[in-house]
Design a protein around this motif. Structure first.
Motif, mmCIF file in Angstrom:
data_model
loop_
_atom_site.group_PDB
_atom_site.id
_atom_site.type_symbol
_atom_site.label_atom_id
_atom_site.label_comp_id
_atom_site.label_asym_id
_atom_site.label_seq_id
_atom_site.Cartn_x
_atom_site.Cartn_y
_atom_site.Cartn_z
ATOM 1 N N ASP A 44 -0.778 -2.729 6.331
ATOM 2 C CA ASP A 44 0.053 -3.730 6.996
ATOM 3 C C ASP A 44 0.298 -4.939 6.097
ATOM 4 O O ASP A 44 0.030 -6.085 6.479
ATOM 5 N N GLY A 45 0.791 -4.681 4.883
ATOM 6 C CA GLY A 45 1.135 -5.770 3.970
ATOM 7 C C GLY A 45 -0.064 -6.437 3.333
ATOM 8 O O GLY A 45 -0.035 -7.650 3.053
ATOM 9 N N SER A 46 -1.130 -5.686 3.070
ATOM 10 C CA SER A 46 -2.329 -6.264 2.447
ATOM 11 C C SER A 46 -1.990 -6.853 1.091
ATOM 12 O O SER A 46 -1.191 -6.301 0.326
ATOM 13 N N THR A 47 -2.639 -7.975 0.782
ATOM 14 C CA THR A 47 -2.427 -8.632 -0.518
ATOM 15 C C THR A 47 -3.660 -8.518 -1.408
ATOM 16 O O THR A 47 -3.675 -9.067 -2.502
ATOM 17 N N ASP A 48 -4.694 -7.817 -0.921
ATOM 18 C CA ASP A 48 -5.887 -7.631 -1.739
ATOM 19 C C ASP A 48 -5.967 -6.162 -2.186
ATOM 20 O O ASP A 48 -4.956 -5.466 -2.218
ATOM 21 N N GLU A 49 -7.140 -5.680 -2.516
ATOM 22 C CA GLU A 49 -7.319 -4.334 -3.052
ATOM 23 C C GLU A 49 -7.512 -3.268 -1.969
ATOM 24 O O GLU A 49 -7.857 -2.121 -2.276
ATOM 25 N N SER A 50 -7.334 -3.620 -0.700
ATOM 26 C CA SER A 50 -7.596 -2.674 0.390
ATOM 27 C C SER A 50 -6.852 -1.365 0.200
ATOM 28 O O SER A 50 -7.442 -0.266 0.260
ATOM 29 N N ALA A 51 -5.538 -1.450 -0.007
ATOM 30 C CA ALA A 51 -4.732 -0.230 -0.114
ATOM 31 C C ALA A 51 -5.107 0.587 -1.346
ATOM 32 O O ALA A 51 -5.137 1.829 -1.299
ATOM 33 N N ALA A 52 -5.406 -0.084 -2.447
ATOM 34 C CA ALA A 52 -5.776 0.636 -3.667
ATOM 35 C C ALA A 52 -7.072 1.414 -3.464
ATOM 36 O O ALA A 52 -7.215 2.554 -3.949
ATOM 37 N N LEU A 53 -8.028 0.837 -2.773
ATOM 38 C CA LEU A 53 -9.295 1.517 -2.507
ATOM 39 C C LEU A 53 -9.068 2.775 -1.670
ATOM 40 O O LEU A 53 -9.639 3.838 -1.949
ATOM 41 N N VAL A 54 -8.241 2.655 -0.634
ATOM 42 C CA VAL A 54 -7.948 3.820 0.200
ATOM 43 C C VAL A 54 -7.179 4.872 -0.587
ATOM 44 O O VAL A 54 -7.436 6.075 -0.469
ATOM 45 N N SER A 55 -6.248 4.405 -1.402
ATOM 46 C CA SER A 55 -5.426 5.340 -2.187
ATOM 47 C C SER A 55 -6.285 6.182 -3.123
ATOM 48 O O SER A 55 -6.111 7.406 -3.234
ATOM 49 N N ARG A 56 -7.233 5.547 -3.816
ATOM 50 C CA ARG A 56 -8.114 6.278 -4.720
ATOM 51 C C ARG A 56 -8.982 7.270 -3.933
ATOM 52 O O ARG A 56 -9.204 8.400 -4.372
ATOM 53 N N TRP A 57 -9.456 6.847 -2.761
ATOM 54 C CA TRP A 57 -10.320 7.727 -1.956
ATOM 55 C C TRP A 57 -9.526 8.920 -1.414
ATOM 56 O O TRP A 57 -10.063 10.009 -1.247
ATOM 57 N N VAL A 80 0.356 4.771 4.382
ATOM 58 C CA VAL A 80 1.745 4.348 4.546
ATOM 59 C C VAL A 80 1.805 2.828 4.446
ATOM 60 O O VAL A 80 1.040 2.122 5.105
ATOM 61 N N ASP A 81 2.723 2.331 3.631
ATOM 62 C CA ASP A 81 2.899 0.888 3.474
ATOM 63 C C ASP A 81 3.970 0.368 4.430
ATOM 64 O O ASP A 81 4.976 1.040 4.683
ATOM 65 N N LYS A 82 3.751 -0.844 4.950
ATOM 66 C CA LYS A 82 4.759 -1.528 5.757
ATOM 67 C C LYS A 82 4.564 -3.032 5.609
ATOM 68 O O LYS A 82 3.514 -3.500 5.173
ATOM 69 N N THR A 83 5.592 -3.774 5.952
ATOM 70 C CA THR A 83 5.465 -5.227 5.929
ATOM 71 C C THR A 83 4.549 -5.668 7.052
ATOM 72 O O THR A 83 4.427 -5.007 8.088
ATOM 73 N N ASN A 84 3.913 -6.801 6.854
ATOM 74 C CA ASN A 84 2.926 -7.273 7.828
ATOM 75 C C ASN A 84 3.562 -7.549 9.179
ATOM 76 O O ASN A 84 4.574 -8.242 9.276
#
Length: 917
Positions: free
Chosen positions: A43-56, A66-70
């Motif tokens: 939901d529009g994260s600006t930290d490493e949250s999405a990258a951590l999930v993506s690698r996992w 899935v990415d979306k605006t906040n």
């Protein structure tokens, strides 16, 4: 359809610190993780949250990111709902974690539901502390799990409600068939419960599967900030969006689907309303920040909401205790119920004063009252009307009566006799078992012992299996290696054992100390003692001044002063001849257990109860609150929770606001005594010896702000805290005043010293502030506050109660209130009281530094006499100018041991009260 049974919708937003724990808890599941359909909406994260999930998620076909605006959690979950594939859908949070057998236990429960009756599944919520990892299952809605795994029809057992989205599983086919989605307008909470309620209203039967064996770990007290539901009432949306779209929206939608509002839906809203009421009653509640418009909006919506809740639901609701007041607010204010038999509640009886307290609630005008005690018509010893306000509006009134004690008491209200009772008629249902029904068939599950793993050809005991599961949980939550987790677990066991041994030794010593308290040598020293104290580590306040009076004029009173032995004031008081007892010592326990009175200028819990109640009991001493200053703001939410036998008031306005009718304080004239602060006796004499025209000091003494304290208390060093202090509007404004060229010029031209003495909450930063050379910093702990006041020609403050002391000492006053009434709207712990600075203040009110300097120049150069209108206010505010406050207080305390009809007037001459001439 995906391979497994469960779809997880995860709304991801700036939780990188916690994502690894969440993902690890998925990896260790005994249920195949590849069979979980996991949809993560970034939901529009600006930290490493999405990258951590993506690698996992790499190499995992069952995980979609899935990415979306906040747009908020509701928006993110709705996006995920459009993508789920499996039968059961849950909405877990990525800062939480799962028990290793979480999904396995849920799957087994589904297999045991032979008729597939459950339309919703719920796991058990286990809260854990972010720092200590200490867990708790004490959430009130967890009580429904006490009987283990169950199938429950909410139409039969509406008290089994569940409102937490992350521990809830809903059928995907129902969600799709009725196009059920989260209402994205609901903020800042209740969006989960709203969806759950609308969902249950459309299924054939609202049958819930309670999976007590499936534990979901909910993170509390997060190190990086509060969760969404924490701090609800500091969010402006809580006063419109939450009640309109959340509570009301759910009730109306459920009514439209079901044709009526089922009891369980009413209970869901009542549960939230109770917590809203409890929160509003807290001293430091964020509801104090609500604007008049927000208050009015909320009240209009509450009228519509409670109209959809029937009287039977109100009368039976006991999921959480409503309490006497809230229950009757719902019945009498919202439902307009007027009972034919009035309820009068009998309270405590004081055997020494021979009085009993009675209470009753009413709407409208005060009933006509008659009182008959032992067959004789009597008048009350004291009586008052207490207003119970919710968000600034009076919803019910409480009559408090103090009557002569007797064997039988009758109170007649508007001609109807009421026999006092201790039964408040508040519903309290015992925990009910789920009602049986033929469609609620749950097959027997495997015994836990059969779930134990086989290791090395042998079976592991249930205890060992539980220990291993617990070890895995702590390993996941802590993010540490298994060996490190095991080592820490062993250390915890050893610490618990050592703690247990120490606790047994301490308990034995405590019992010995309690027995010693009743021995003759101890009783001869401390029997009927007066225990006086100010702060734990500081004196120089009202208790010290009163003790000095008792020591000189009433030596027959067995008085002791309690303070920490290693504080700066100990030797000073010891040199004066004070009988000192160290705070926290065994001697203080002996004193407390024998004392008749505890008198203090403060009423914090560790002052009101100077020794541990858990270890030693509360003792029999009555608490006398000497006060620290004059109350001008609404402190009722704090004071009403205290067990105060007598309380000092100083000004006419303060006394009326506390003891008078239609106030928000529980105390009446029976407890609140208009006598004056003990320290004012010495202050008056010192002020007369130091005429204002001879004083050459400007004292700058602002109070504190809660929001500033929160900013500076997290700083690593005092230097950093000083910089953070100056960066706030509060600190920046006061530093601008202190550094102004005009103040420096005035100080030099008029030969005025400038002293900066901020509130003790901020004084630790004073040595690290870059103050001009002409400003002398002063800390409360280093100076005599009374000496500073009686040296001051003018004091500049904002909302500090020390202004009353300065006015009483003859000083001129200027109020610098750059933030106006905003201090009462979330920037501080205060709620606005009776005192209006424009109408009642002792000097001009300014809102900026330039105006403050102009007023100061006018006052300093205008002559020694205080402006007439402010002088008149001072004289009308304070009723006593005779330096006899300590004498009046002594009489008031002694009256606590006299029958109500034998008490001396508080202005009794010294010869009657026993004081030496």
């Amino acid at each position: 359809m995906a391979k497994g049974q469960f779809s997880l919708v995860v709304a991801l937003y700036n939780v990188a610190e916690y994502v690894p724990v969440f993902l690890k808890s998925l990896e260790v599941q005994t249920y195949p993780v590849d069979d979980l359909d996991i949809v993560v909406i970034n939901d529009g994260s600006t930290d490493e949250s999405a990258a951590l999930v993506s690698r996992w998620a790499e190499g995992r076909a069952n995980v979609r990111l899935v990415d979306k605006t906040n747009g908020g959690p509701g928006s993110a979950r709705n996006a995920g709902l459009d993508l789920v594939r499996n039968t059961w859908v849950t909405f877990c949070d990525p800062d939480d974690a799962f028990h290793p057998q979480y999904f396995q236990r849920l799957s087994e429960f589904i297999s045991r539901d032979t008729q597939q009756s459950a339309q919703m599944l719920t796991g058990r919520l286990v809260q854990f502390n972010d720092a200590s990892l200490k867990t708790s299952q004490g959430h009130l809605l967890n009580r429904k799990f006490r009987l283990g795994d169950q199938l429950v029809d909410l139409n039969l057992n509406p008290e089994y409600i569940h409102m937490h989205g992350p521990t809830t599983f809903l059928r995907r086919e129902v969600l799709e068939a009725y196009s059920l989605r989260f209402d994205e307008r609901i903020r800042p909470k209740f969006e989960d419960a709203n969806l759950i309620g609308r969902y249950l209203a459309v299924v054939d039967r609202p049958v819930v599967g309670l999976v007590a064996s499936a534990s979901y770990y909910y993170r509390r007290q997060r190190s990086s900030g509060a969760s969404l539901v924490q701090g609800t009432w500091g969010d402006p949306r809580a006063y419109r969006e939450l009640p309109e779209h959340g509570w009301l929206g759910m009730l109306e939608a459920v009514c439209q689907s079901a044709g009526h509002v089922p009891r369980w839906a009413q209970y869901m809203v009542l549960y939230d309303l109770v917590w809203f009421y409890i929160d509003d009653k807290r001293m430091h509640s964020d509801t104090g920040s609500a604007t008049p418009q927000q208050q009015a909006t909320m009240h209009r919506l509450l009228e519509r909401i409670v109209a959809l809740i029937d009287l039977e639901a109100i009368s039976s609701f006991s999921v959480v205790s409503q309490g006497w007041l809230f229950h009757n607010i719902l019945r009498t204010y919202y439902k307009g119920i007027r009972d034919s038999d009035p309820l009068v509640v009998e309270g405590a009886t004081d055997p020494e004063q021979q009085v009993t307290t009675y209470n009753y609630l009413y709407q409208g005008t005060l009933p006509q009252e008659e009182y008959v005690v032992d067959g004789v018509s009597r008048l009350p010893v004291a009586a008052k009307v207490l207003e119970h306000r919710v968000l600034g509006k009076v919803l019910i009134r409480e009559r408090i009566l103090v009557l002569p004690a007797g064997e039988s008491t009758e109170i007649v209200l508007d001609g109807v006799k009421a026999v006092p009772t201790t039964d408040r008629r508040v519903p309290l249902q015992p925990g009910r078992k789920p009602e049986p029904a033929p469609y609620l068939q749950l097959a027997a599950g495997r015994e836990e012992s059969r779930l134990a793993k086989t290791v090395g050809g042998g079976r592991v005991s249930r205890r060992v299996a539980r220990a291993r599961a617990g070890l895995t949980v702590r390993q996941v939550l802590s993010g540490q290696s298994r060996s490190r987790t095991a080592a820490l677990a062993i250390n915890r066991v050893l610490r618990r054992q050592l703690k247990s041994v120490a606790a047994k030794k301490r308990a034995a010593a405590d019992h010995a100390l309690i027995r010693r308290a009743s021995t003759e040598p101890v009783r001869s020293r401390y029997q009927d003692a007066w225990l006086l104290m100010d702060r734990i580590d500081r004196a120089d306040d009202n208790a010290e001044h009163l003790y000095r009076y008792l020591m000189k004029h009433r030596p027959e009173i067995n008085a002791f002063f309690v303070i920490e032995q290693d504080c700066a004031d100990w030797h000073r008081l010891q040199g004066e001849g004070f009988k000192l007892v160290p705070y926290g010592s065994d001697e203080s326990v002996l004193l407390v257990l024998n004392a008749s009175y505890k008198l203090s200028s403060h009423a914090n819990w560790n002052v009101e109860y100077p020794v541990s109640r858990k270890r030693f009991g509360s003792g029999n001493a009555k608490f006398v609150y000497l006060q620290h200053g004059v109350i001008k703001d609404d402190m009722s939410r704090w004071i009403n929770g205290k067990n105060i036998a007598a309380m000092v008031t100083t000004t006419r306005g303060e006394h009326t606001s506390i003891a008078g009718d239609n106030s928000v304080y529980r105390l009446s004239n029976h407890q609140a005594k208009l006598v004056g602060l003990p320290r004012y006796d010495a202050l008056r004499k010192a002020a007369l010896a130091s005429p204002v025209e001879e004083r050459r000091q400007v004292l700058i003494a602002p109070t504190w702000r809660q929001y500033v304290k929160k900013v500076i208390e997290v700083c690593a060093t005092p230097e950093e805290a000083a910089r953070a202090f100056e960066a706030t509007d509060f600190g920046g404004t006061w530093m601008a005043l202190l550094r102004s060229a005009e103040l420096k010029e005035l100080s030099a031209n008029e030969d005025m010293d400038v002293v900066f003495m901020p509130h003790p909450e901020f004084e630790f930063v004073v040595p690290y502030l870059d103050l001009p050379e002409f400003v002398r910093p002063a800390r409360y702990r280093d100076v005599s506050v009374q000496a500073e006041l009686t040296k001051s020609h003018t004091m500049i403050t904002d909302h500090s109660s020390i202004a009353f002391d300065a006015a009483y000492a003859g000083s001129n006053l200027i109020y610098l209130q750059f933030d106006g009434d905003e201090i009462f709207r979330g920037k501080h712990v205060y709620r606005k009281g009776y005192f209006d600075y424009s109408l009642h203040g002792f000097g001009p009110v300014t809102d900026n530094v330039d105006s403050t300097i102009q007023e100061l120049e006018r006052i300093v150069r205008g002559g020694p006499v205080r402006e007439e209108k402010y002088e008149k206010r001072v004289q009308e505010t304070f009723p006593f100018w005779d330096s006899r406050s300590r004498e009046r207080i002594t009489v008031a305390v002694e009256n606590l041991a006299r029958p109500w009809d034998q008490q001396l007037p508080l202005d009794a001459p010294a010869s009657l009260s026993g004081a030496a001439e």
